[in-house]
Write an enzyme that holds these catalytic residues in place. Structure first.
Site, mmCIF file in Angstrom:
data_model
loop_
_atom_site.group_PDB
_atom_site.id
_atom_site.type_symbol
_atom_site.label_atom_id
_atom_site.label_comp_id
_atom_site.label_asym_id
_atom_site.label_seq_id
_atom_site.Cartn_x
_atom_site.Cartn_y
_atom_site.Cartn_z
ATOM 1 C CB SER A 8 -2.277 1.129 -3.621
ATOM 2 O OG SER A 8 -1.890 1.395 -4.961
ATOM 3 C CG HIS A 33 1.443 1.562 -1.296
ATOM 4 N ND1 HIS A 33 2.522 1.012 -0.642
ATOM 5 C CD2 HIS A 33 1.449 1.015 -2.537
ATOM 6 C CE1 HIS A 33 3.155 0.169 -1.442
ATOM 7 N NE2 HIS A 33 2.529 0.160 -2.603
ATOM 8 C CG ASP A 35 1.882 1.120 -6.139
ATOM 9 O OD1 ASP A 35 2.726 0.449 -5.520
ATOM 10 O OD2 ASP A 35 0.657 1.068 -5.914
ATOM 11 C CG MET A 37 4.673 1.018 -11.356
ATOM 12 S SD MET A 37 3.295 0.067 -11.992
ATOM 13 C CE MET A 37 2.452 -0.368 -10.458
ATOM 14 C CG HIS A 66 6.085 -0.509 -4.015
ATOM 15 N ND1 HIS A 66 5.026 -1.332 -4.348
ATOM 16 C CD2 HIS A 66 7.205 -1.218 -4.308
ATOM 17 C CE1 HIS A 66 5.487 -2.477 -4.810
ATOM 18 N NE2 HIS A 66 6.811 -2.435 -4.810
ATOM 19 C CG MET A 68 7.182 -1.827 -8.161
ATOM 20 S SD MET A 68 5.397 -1.887 -8.324
ATOM 21 C CE MET A 68 4.972 -0.309 -7.593
ATOM 22 C CG MET A 137 5.766 -7.285 -4.534
ATOM 23 S SD MET A 137 4.750 -5.797 -4.309
ATOM 24 C CE MET A 137 3.404 -6.055 -5.464
ATOM 25 C CG ASP A 176 1.594 -3.681 -2.777
ATOM 26 O OD1 ASP A 176 0.416 -3.608 -3.161
ATOM 27 O OD2 ASP A 176 2.514 -2.963 -3.214
HETATM 28 C C1 DX5 Z 1 1.113 -3.480 -7.782
HETATM 29 C C2 DX5 Z 1 1.237 -2.377 -6.768
HETATM 30 C C3 DX5 Z 1 0.198 -2.411 -5.736
HETATM 31 C C4 DX5 Z 1 -1.202 -2.281 -6.252
HETATM 32 C C5 DX5 Z 1 -2.118 -2.874 -5.246
HETATM 33 O O1 DX5 Z 1 2.187 -3.443 -8.630
HETATM 34 O O2 DX5 Z 1 2.491 -2.416 -6.115
HETATM 35 O O3 DX5 Z 1 0.452 -1.430 -4.732
HETATM 36 O O4 DX5 Z 1 -1.582 -0.984 -6.519
HETATM 37 O O5 DX5 Z 1 -3.384 -2.801 -5.764
HETATM 38 P P1 DX5 Z 1 -4.498 -3.898 -5.499
HETATM 39 O O6 DX5 Z 1 -4.861 -3.793 -4.062
HETATM 40 O O7 DX5 Z 1 -5.566 -3.477 -6.431
HETATM 41 O O8 DX5 Z 1 -3.900 -5.255 -5.845
HETATM 42 ZN ZN ZN Z 2 2.747 -1.143 -4.276
#
Ligand code: DX5
Ligand code: ZN
Length: 227
Positions: A8, A33, A35, A37, A66, A68, A137, A176
């Site tokens: 990620s 990956h 993220d 948001m 991903h 969110m 998650m 994740d």
């Molecule tokens: C959290 C994300 C994850 C995050 C994982 O909201 O969806 O992908 O970046 O990071 P670590 O491995 O640091 O928990």
């Molecule tokens: Zn993620």
């Protein structure tokens, strides 16, 4: 069957994402990956389709996006056009999850559904046969570097059982949040086959080596697993 690693980039240096991606690819990363948001569904804002498009230009491995965000249906086309190979959406924001999953698949992209830690596995029952993967998650989404929630191991087992019961044995489980060398083998033993990791890879002096070590730990878990 192998275990795949999806670093990620949330924990990488956003001013040098190309270099971050190259490092983990050298370490054997199978996906990147990403993220996304929106500051509504989760209390943080990250990146959108223009950045994904730039990442797709430099990444050699597929992008695992991903989402969110609220109203993900509005943005699926844009992320597909930007170069996503996998798109996952949260069940918590989707009253018409079946429509969304099929809209993603129609774009030729692998469709995943995501469960927050407090979301019951049963919410997947009617969609289990249709998904390409389920993302469990193991932290509350929004930030990197949080601690792994131990109950996630049992949840992965439950998701695997539900997918198998639905006849969807080929659907993979991705996990994740808080994944590191200490829990990789355990989550693989429970049935996870794609491991996302941010902090454990990028907040180390050598992300290439950290990726390789995580993959080795995960593969050992697979060799020892009964699943
Ligand atoms: C959290 C994300 C994850 C995050 C994982 O909201 O969806 O992908 O970046 O990071 P670590 O491995 O640091 O928990
Ligand atoms: Zn993620």
């Amino acid at each position: 069957m192998t275990v795949q690693i999806a670093p990620s980039i949330l924990s990488a240096d956003f001013a040098a994402l190309g270099e971050a991606i190259a490092r983990v690819e050298r370490g054997g990363a199978d996906f990147i990956h990403v993220d996304v948001m929106d500051g509504h569904f989760v209390p943080n804002i990250t990146i959108g389709p223009p950045v994904v498009k730039a990442l797709a230009r430099v990444a050699k491995v597929p992008l695992d996006v991903h989402l969110m965000i609220e109203e993900p249906d509005r943005y699926i086309d844009a992320f597909a056009a930007a170069g996503a190979s996998m798109i996952s959406v949260h069940v918590e924001v989707l009253p018409h999850l079946h429509r969304t999953v099929h809209a993603i698949k129609q774009l030729g992209i692998r469709a995943g559904v995501v469960l927050n830690p407090s979301t019951p596995v049963g919410t997947l029952e009617e969609i289990a046969a249709d998904v390409d993967f389920v993302l469990v998650m193991s932290v509350n989404p929004g930030f990197g570097g949080q601690s792994f929630i131990p109950g996630s191991v049992a949840k992965v087992r439950k998701v695997r059982d539900m997918l198998d019961r639905s006849g969807n044995r080929s659907a993979l489980i991705e996990i994740d949040g808080g994944i590191d060398l200490g829990n990789a083998a355990q989550v693989v033993d429970a049935g996870a086959r794609i491991l996302v990791a941010g902090n454990a890879l990028f907040n180390t002096p050598d992300p290439e080596r950290a990726t390789r070590e995580l993959k080795t730990a995960a593969s050992r878990g697979l060799a020892a697993s009964s699943r």
